[in-house]
Design an enzyme around this catalytic site. Sequence first.
Site, PDB file in Angstrom:
ATOM      1  N   LYS A 153      10.976   2.231   9.158  1.00 13.26           N
ATOM      2  CA  LYS A 153      11.412   3.314   8.267  1.00 13.26           C
ATOM      3  C   LYS A 153      10.277   3.733   7.350  1.00 13.26           C
ATOM      4  O   LYS A 153       9.936   3.049   6.392  1.00 13.26           O
ATOM      5  CB  LYS A 153      12.601   2.876   7.402  1.00 13.26           C
ATOM      6  CG  LYS A 153      13.254   4.078   6.730  1.00 13.26           C
ATOM      7  CD  LYS A 153      13.931   3.761   5.421  1.00 13.26           C
ATOM      8  CE  LYS A 153      13.071   3.995   4.224  1.00 13.26           C
ATOM      9  NZ  LYS A 153      12.568   5.353   4.040  1.00 13.26           N
ATOM     10  N   GLU A 156      10.227   8.662   2.745  1.00  8.62           N
ATOM     11  CA  GLU A 156      10.710  10.039   2.956  1.00  8.62           C
ATOM     12  C   GLU A 156       9.581  11.049   2.791  1.00  8.62           C
ATOM     13  O   GLU A 156       9.513  12.056   3.483  1.00  8.62           O
ATOM     14  CB  GLU A 156      11.797  10.407   1.935  1.00  8.62           C
ATOM     15  CG  GLU A 156      13.048   9.597   1.984  1.00  8.62           C
ATOM     16  CD  GLU A 156      12.995   8.368   1.091  1.00  8.62           C
ATOM     17  OE1 GLU A 156      12.062   7.531   1.236  1.00  8.62           O
ATOM     18  OE2 GLU A 156      13.895   8.237   0.246  1.00  8.62           O
ATOM     19  N   GLY A 206       6.602  -1.980  -0.988  1.00  8.69           N
ATOM     20  CA  GLY A 206       7.039  -0.942  -1.917  1.00  8.69           C
ATOM     21  C   GLY A 206       7.052  -1.491  -3.323  1.00  8.69           C
ATOM     22  O   GLY A 206       6.358  -2.459  -3.630  1.00  8.69           O
ATOM     23  N   GLU A 209      10.736  -3.133  -8.047  1.00 11.02           N
ATOM     24  CA  GLU A 209      12.129  -2.797  -8.347  1.00 11.02           C
ATOM     25  C   GLU A 209      12.972  -2.738  -7.061  1.00 11.02           C
ATOM     26  O   GLU A 209      14.036  -3.356  -6.975  1.00 11.02           O
ATOM     27  CB  GLU A 209      12.114  -1.431  -9.043  1.00 11.02           C
ATOM     28  CG  GLU A 209      13.397  -1.016  -9.658  1.00 11.02           C
ATOM     29  CD  GLU A 209      13.309   0.449 -10.116  1.00 11.02           C
ATOM     30  OE1 GLU A 209      12.194   1.000 -10.223  1.00 11.02           O
ATOM     31  OE2 GLU A 209      14.379   1.024 -10.336  1.00 11.02           O
ATOM     32  N   GLY A 211      12.078  -3.940  -4.195  1.00 18.04           N
ATOM     33  CA  GLY A 211      11.937  -5.251  -3.548  1.00 18.04           C
ATOM     34  C   GLY A 211      13.003  -6.242  -4.014  1.00 18.04           C
ATOM     35  O   GLY A 211      13.497  -7.041  -3.211  1.00 18.04           O
ATOM     36  N   GLU A 228       5.878  -7.169   0.006  1.00 18.92           N
ATOM     37  CA  GLU A 228       4.561  -6.786  -0.520  1.00 18.92           C
ATOM     38  C   GLU A 228       4.846  -5.764  -1.606  1.00 18.92           C
ATOM     39  O   GLU A 228       5.212  -4.623  -1.309  1.00 18.92           O
ATOM     40  CB  GLU A 228       3.696  -6.166   0.578  1.00 18.92           C
ATOM     41  CG  GLU A 228       3.424  -7.085   1.763  1.00 18.92           C
ATOM     42  CD  GLU A 228       2.443  -8.197   1.453  1.00 18.92           C
ATOM     43  OE1 GLU A 228       1.893  -8.234   0.331  1.00 18.92           O
ATOM     44  OE2 GLU A 228       2.231  -9.043   2.334  1.00 18.92           O
ATOM     45  N   CYS A 262      -1.687  -0.357  -4.357  1.00 17.63           N
ATOM     46  CA  CYS A 262      -1.121  -1.578  -4.937  1.00 17.63           C
ATOM     47  C   CYS A 262      -2.223  -2.515  -5.413  1.00 17.63           C
ATOM     48  O   CYS A 262      -2.003  -3.331  -6.294  1.00 17.63           O
ATOM     49  CB  CYS A 262      -0.236  -2.268  -3.924  1.00 17.63           C
ATOM     50  SG  CYS A 262      -1.054  -2.513  -2.356  1.00 17.63           S
ATOM     51  N   GLU A 352       2.818  -0.935 -13.782  1.00 13.51           N
ATOM     52  CA  GLU A 352       2.023  -0.307 -12.720  1.00 13.51           C
ATOM     53  C   GLU A 352       2.124   1.219 -12.869  1.00 13.51           C
ATOM     54  O   GLU A 352       3.205   1.786 -12.754  1.00 13.51           O
ATOM     55  CB  GLU A 352       2.569  -0.736 -11.358  1.00 13.51           C
ATOM     56  CG  GLU A 352       1.713  -0.279 -10.211  1.00 13.51           C
ATOM     57  CD  GLU A 352       2.285  -0.693  -8.863  1.00 13.51           C
ATOM     58  OE1 GLU A 352       3.506  -0.597  -8.663  1.00 13.51           O
ATOM     59  OE2 GLU A 352       1.487  -1.096  -8.004  1.00 13.51           O
TER      60      GLU A 352
HETATM   61  P1  NAD Z   1       9.435   2.400  -3.161  1.00 11.19           P
HETATM   62  O1  NAD Z   1       9.815   0.991  -3.443  1.00 11.19           O
HETATM   63  O2  NAD Z   1      10.077   3.470  -3.931  1.00 11.19           O
HETATM   64  O3  NAD Z   1       9.728   2.740  -1.619  1.00 11.19           O
HETATM   65  C1  NAD Z   1       9.213   1.967  -0.577  1.00 11.19           C
HETATM   66  C2  NAD Z   1      10.095   2.144   0.640  1.00 11.19           C
HETATM   67  O4  NAD Z   1      11.387   1.630   0.352  1.00 11.19           O
HETATM   68  C3  NAD Z   1      10.297   3.605   1.059  1.00 11.19           C
HETATM   69  O5  NAD Z   1      10.329   3.696   2.462  1.00 11.19           O
HETATM   70  C4  NAD Z   1      11.647   3.924   0.476  1.00 11.19           C
HETATM   71  O6  NAD Z   1      12.338   4.938   1.169  1.00 11.19           O
HETATM   72  C5  NAD Z   1      12.369   2.603   0.645  1.00 11.19           C
HETATM   73  N1  NAD Z   1      13.492   2.412  -0.271  1.00 11.19           N
HETATM   74  C6  NAD Z   1      13.715   3.020  -1.477  1.00 11.19           C
HETATM   75  N2  NAD Z   1      14.895   2.595  -1.982  1.00 11.19           N
HETATM   76  C7  NAD Z   1      15.400   1.706  -1.104  1.00 11.19           C
HETATM   77  C8  NAD Z   1      16.577   0.913  -1.087  1.00 11.19           C
HETATM   78  N3  NAD Z   1      17.463   0.950  -2.080  1.00 11.19           N
HETATM   79  N4  NAD Z   1      16.775   0.111  -0.032  1.00 11.19           N
HETATM   80  C9  NAD Z   1      15.884   0.029   0.970  1.00 11.19           C
HETATM   81  N5  NAD Z   1      14.762   0.763   1.020  1.00 11.19           N
HETATM   82  C10 NAD Z   1      14.515   1.588  -0.020  1.00 11.19           C
HETATM   83  O7  NAD Z   1       7.861   2.426  -3.263  1.00 11.19           O
HETATM   84  P2  NAD Z   1       6.908   3.692  -3.092  1.00 11.19           P
HETATM   85  O8  NAD Z   1       7.074   4.524  -4.309  1.00 11.19           O
HETATM   86  O9  NAD Z   1       7.087   4.314  -1.748  1.00 11.19           O
HETATM   87  O10 NAD Z   1       5.493   2.970  -3.077  1.00 11.19           O
HETATM   88  C11 NAD Z   1       4.850   2.588  -4.228  1.00 11.19           C
HETATM   89  C12 NAD Z   1       5.039   1.106  -4.492  1.00 11.19           C
HETATM   90  O11 NAD Z   1       4.656   0.345  -3.354  1.00 11.19           O
HETATM   91  C13 NAD Z   1       4.139   0.612  -5.606  1.00 11.19           C
HETATM   92  O12 NAD Z   1       4.857  -0.249  -6.459  1.00 11.19           O
HETATM   93  C14 NAD Z   1       3.059  -0.157  -4.886  1.00 11.19           C
HETATM   94  O13 NAD Z   1       2.414  -1.146  -5.639  1.00 11.19           O
HETATM   95  C15 NAD Z   1       3.796  -0.732  -3.752  1.00 11.19           C
HETATM   96  N6  NAD Z   1       2.878  -1.088  -2.674  1.00 11.19           N
HETATM   97  C16 NAD Z   1       2.626  -2.411  -2.444  1.00 11.19           C
HETATM   98  C17 NAD Z   1       1.719  -2.781  -1.454  1.00 11.19           C
HETATM   99  C18 NAD Z   1       1.439  -4.224  -1.162  1.00 11.19           C
HETATM  100  O14 NAD Z   1       0.958  -4.510  -0.071  1.00 11.19           O
HETATM  101  N7  NAD Z   1       1.698  -5.141  -2.062  1.00 11.19           N
HETATM  102  C19 NAD Z   1       1.075  -1.801  -0.714  1.00 11.19           C
HETATM  103  C20 NAD Z   1       1.361  -0.465  -0.978  1.00 11.19           C
HETATM  104  C21 NAD Z   1       2.282  -0.133  -1.962  1.00 11.19           C
END
Ligand code: NAD
Length: 450
Positions: A153, A156, A206, A209, A211, A228, A262, A352
């Site tokens: 997935k 979006e 992601g 929060e 996570g 992650e 990240c 962050e």
């Molecule tokens: P996000 O958590 O908003 O979204 C990540 C993914 O989760 C997206 O595909 C989103 O559609 C999905 N998602 C959102 N709500 C969900 C839910 N309730 N249930 C299941 N899936 C859901 O993060 P983002 O804004 O896309 O990315 C930025 C974040 O990602 C930052 O905090 C960044 O640090 C982190 N990140 C971490 C790494 C790492 O390897 N540690 C790498 C890249 C990004």
Amino acid sequence: MTLRVLNPATEQPVAELEQAGDAETDRAVAAAKAAYPAWRAIAPSDRARLMRRLAGLVDDHREELALLETRNVGKPISDSRGEVGMVAEVFHYYAGAVDKHFGQTIPVAGGVDMTFREPLGVVGLIVPWNFPLNIASWKVGPALACGNTVVLKPAELTPMTAIRLAELALEAGIPKGVLNVVVGPGRVVGERLIHHPDVAKIGFTGSTEVGIGVMRGAAESIKRVTLELGGKSANIVFADADLERAAAAAPYAVFGNAGQDCCARSRILVQREVYDRFVAMLVAATRALRVGDPEDDATEMGPLVSAGHRTTVASFIESEPLFTGSTPDGPGFWFPCTLVEATNNDRIARDEVFGPVAALIPFTDEADAIGIANDTPYGLSGSIWTTNGARALRVARALETGVLSINSNSSVRVSTPFGGFKQSGFGRELGMNALDGYSEVKNVFMTTEG
Ligand code: NAD
């Protein structure tokens, strides 16, 4: 419901897609479940060959995929080319790993004891928008190598390259149903995967929060999970460092990908006696960063991913910055490189930002630097700049973080483990370590008696 995918540099649509809901997600899981027995049973050399073919196709389509990523994320084309190159390397690496990740025989009394590495089944992979194809490959590669089938997935905002990857997988001869891509909202598609009884594991990258929600949902059925998450990493510059090199590198460590990284070293810790000198050099290096059209080969920083994200990033600028860079006029979700003097207790140093904003924090000595660097709920990456080798290793051992570089900004390599300490998550991607997250150890004892 239709999803309008925008180019962040022009605000023009790049595609309109039909969003998936529960029914489409269930169909993808069913397809992955149906494809699993054959993919699991395929001869390792055949699985490796198919993955190698996919790696080759990614390489052949490097320019096309890079442009797709740049138009969808707004990242500089030279970055996208590098990332697509890494994706091909990731599939090559895990193709090579298929027959090199195996069990052991263990000396026991009365028989033979052996371990097997078994795949998990159908895995749900949820990825963010900042490195869409790259991060997807870090999960898809080891998942497929271990014999799992996948429902991926994408975020979006950035679904384009994931869709293309699934097409290339079919072209490579990877059987239908082995790699499925479902485009839709996290709250619908993501949640469905987390709660689906036929999904054995969620590989998530992601925000911390979201996570937390993934982990909570996965707990219901003891679903496997790799997280992650976010980071707030420190770039520590000691007075004995090669200041020129450190100052030249620091902007890339925090403004790369417009800070939407990240691993961004968004807290720059500088030893007090060189603070003023270093800051002057850092400002000059930041000013020289080429911000503009992501499709221009020379561009080093593009816009943020969306208007909404720009509003969030702007909310962090609560005091007069030390330096604010310039941005192009006209459309695009631009945000300038921003340097802010801060203490480690300020919001800008604790949360962050995920934008091109760095907090500058002075420190007195080694213990002070370690104390400040570790005073964060996160623990993903970081850098140490010093010419004293013993100090470099002492500090590296003391920092609570999963990935570190010494006199360098580098965070990820195909063959080395990547992941977080503390609230930056757990589990490791890349390297051979990633295979542990996509397989179970089975122990079998066979008696030699009677
Ligand atoms: P996000 O958590 O908003 O979204 C990540 C993914 O989760 C997206 O595909 C989103 O559609 C999905 N998602 C959102 N709500 C969900 C839910 N309730 N249930 C299941 N899936 C859901 O993060 P983002 O804004 O896309 O990315 C930025 C974040 O990602 C930052 O905090 C960044 O640090 C982190 N990140 C971490 C790494 C790492 O390897 N540690 C790498 C890249 C990004």
